[in-house]
Design an enzyme around this catalytic site. Structure first.
Site, PDB file in Angstrom:
ATOM      1  N   LEU A 106       0.827  -1.209   0.000  1.00  0.00           N
ATOM      2  CA  LEU A 106       0.000   0.000   0.000  1.00  0.00           C
ATOM      3  C   LEU A 106       0.860   1.257   0.000  1.00  0.00           C
ATOM      4  O   LEU A 106       2.039   1.212   0.348  1.00  0.00           O
ATOM      5  CB  LEU A 106      -0.933  -0.030   1.207  1.00  0.00           C
ATOM      6  CG  LEU A 106      -1.887  -1.250   1.240  1.00  0.00           C
ATOM      7  CD1 LEU A 106      -2.566  -1.377   2.592  1.00  0.00           C
ATOM      8  CD2 LEU A 106      -2.913  -1.146   0.124  1.00  0.00           C
ATOM      9  N   PRO A 107       0.279   2.418  -0.371  1.00  0.00           N
ATOM     10  CA  PRO A 107       1.094   3.622  -0.584  1.00  0.00           C
ATOM     11  C   PRO A 107       1.727   4.235   0.653  1.00  0.00           C
ATOM     12  O   PRO A 107       2.839   4.758   0.579  1.00  0.00           O
ATOM     13  CB  PRO A 107       0.103   4.608  -1.221  1.00  0.00           C
ATOM     14  CG  PRO A 107      -0.993   3.770  -1.766  1.00  0.00           C
ATOM     15  CD  PRO A 107      -1.097   2.595  -0.856  1.00  0.00           C
ATOM     16  N   LYS A 127      14.972  -0.363   5.435  1.00  0.00           N
ATOM     17  CA  LYS A 127      14.610   0.149   4.106  1.00  0.00           C
ATOM     18  C   LYS A 127      14.930   1.635   3.990  1.00  0.00           C
ATOM     19  O   LYS A 127      15.546   2.075   3.005  1.00  0.00           O
ATOM     20  CB  LYS A 127      13.128  -0.105   3.853  1.00  0.00           C
ATOM     21  CG  LYS A 127      12.542   0.589   2.615  1.00  0.00           C
ATOM     22  CD  LYS A 127      13.138   0.063   1.317  1.00  0.00           C
ATOM     23  CE  LYS A 127      12.609   0.833   0.097  1.00  0.00           C
ATOM     24  NZ  LYS A 127      11.243   0.471  -0.261  1.00  0.00           N
TER      25      LYS A 127
END
Length: 294
Positions: free
Chosen positions: A66-67, A170
């Site tokens: 998801l964004p 990340k």
């Protein structure tokens, strides 16, 4: 027995990831707000779901792509925790802020689910090719369950530690990538002004102390090094807007723990300038054109 994976979020990255699950003998029940994305998933062999709740009902595991953190928290709180079967494994592969990842993971544990945050590195080509790198946060038990599912979509699955640590890895990685790409672009631009042929500079730097992934695997100069988005007008690859999103997440995370990241902050400012020029949809290596004054 074939495992059923509910896959929610079938955009540029999620679509390829779901297709690779299907190639590796998982059954996929897919949901996305985009009709085109659902049609592509069906074309690969996925079963269309009418909603996120419909997708997760009875599934062995749930993968979300998801964004942003707000979307992740909304989907899990409003749909998945109530609709997923007891014992289902939850895997969020979105790139979101560490605090939200840890909050959702804690809510999952309270609801009786094992969950991992597993953001990816590699871009659209790697998502399609099944060669992503997954940085995974979660308990040892949750990671052990998630590893084979993630391995079906990637070349490397690395346990980064407890909940939220996948997101931490990340954003640190992409902050480094953003800064090194800018330095690579600066160096090529300056070399050209000093009269160095770009290919000659590449031949020297790629085997010298200035070597980096941005130089040898993702060269920002057309016609130099392996084929990259630079050879396609800076289309495809990793969009400026996505790099800027990750750099903003890194900046917020740094501020929350008092970390000094002057290069990361400078990279964020430069990518913001590039986005402001209307370049948000182009590959992040298009930074070289701004530095060259184009």
């Amino acid at each position: 027995m074939t495992q059923t994976i509910a896959f929610i979020g079938l955009g540029n990255m999620g679509g390829g990831m779901a297709a690779n699950l299907l190639k590796n003998s998982y059954a996929v029940r897919a949901f996305d707000l985009s009709e085109d994305a659902l049609a592509r998933a069906e074309g690969h062999g996925a079963t269309r779901a009418a909603s996120a709740i419909d997708a997760v009902a009875g599934a062995d595991a749930v993968v979300t792509m998801l964004p942003a953190g707000g979307h992740v928290e909304h989907v899990y709180d409003r749909a998945l925790f109530d609709a997923a079967r007891p014992g289902a494994l939850l895997l969020d592969c979105s790139t979101i802020d560490v605090a939200t990842a840890r909050r959702v993971s804690e809510a999952a544990a309270t609801a009786g689910f094992e969950m991992v945050d597993a953001p990816v590195s590699g871009g659209i080509a790697a998502a399609n090719g099944g060669t992503l790198t997954f940085m995974v946060g979660g308990t040892d038990a949750a990671f052990a369950r998630a590893q084979p599912i993630l391995a079906a979509m990637g070349k490397a699955v690395i346990h980064a530690g407890g909940p939220g640590n996948g997101q931490a890895a990340k954003i640190c990685n992409n902050m480094l990538l953003g800064a090194t790409m800018i330095a690579t672009c600066e160096s090529f631009a300056m070399a050209k002004k000093l009269g160095l042929n770009p290919q000659t500079f590449y031949d020297i730097s790629s085997v010298s102390s200035g070597q980096s992934w941005s130089m040898t695997s993702y060269c920002p100069v057309p016609g130099v090094g392996p084929q990259t988005p630079a050879d396609n007008g800076y289309q495809g690859g990793f969009a400026v807007g996505l790099m800027l999103k990750d750099l903003k997440l890194a900046s917020e995370a740094a501020a929350s723990v008092g970390a000094s990241v002057p290069m990361g902050n400078a990279a964020e400012a430069l990518y913001q300038m590039l986005a402001n020029r209307g370049e948000a949809g182009r590959d992040f290596s298009a930074m070289i054109e701004m530095l060259e004054g184009k």
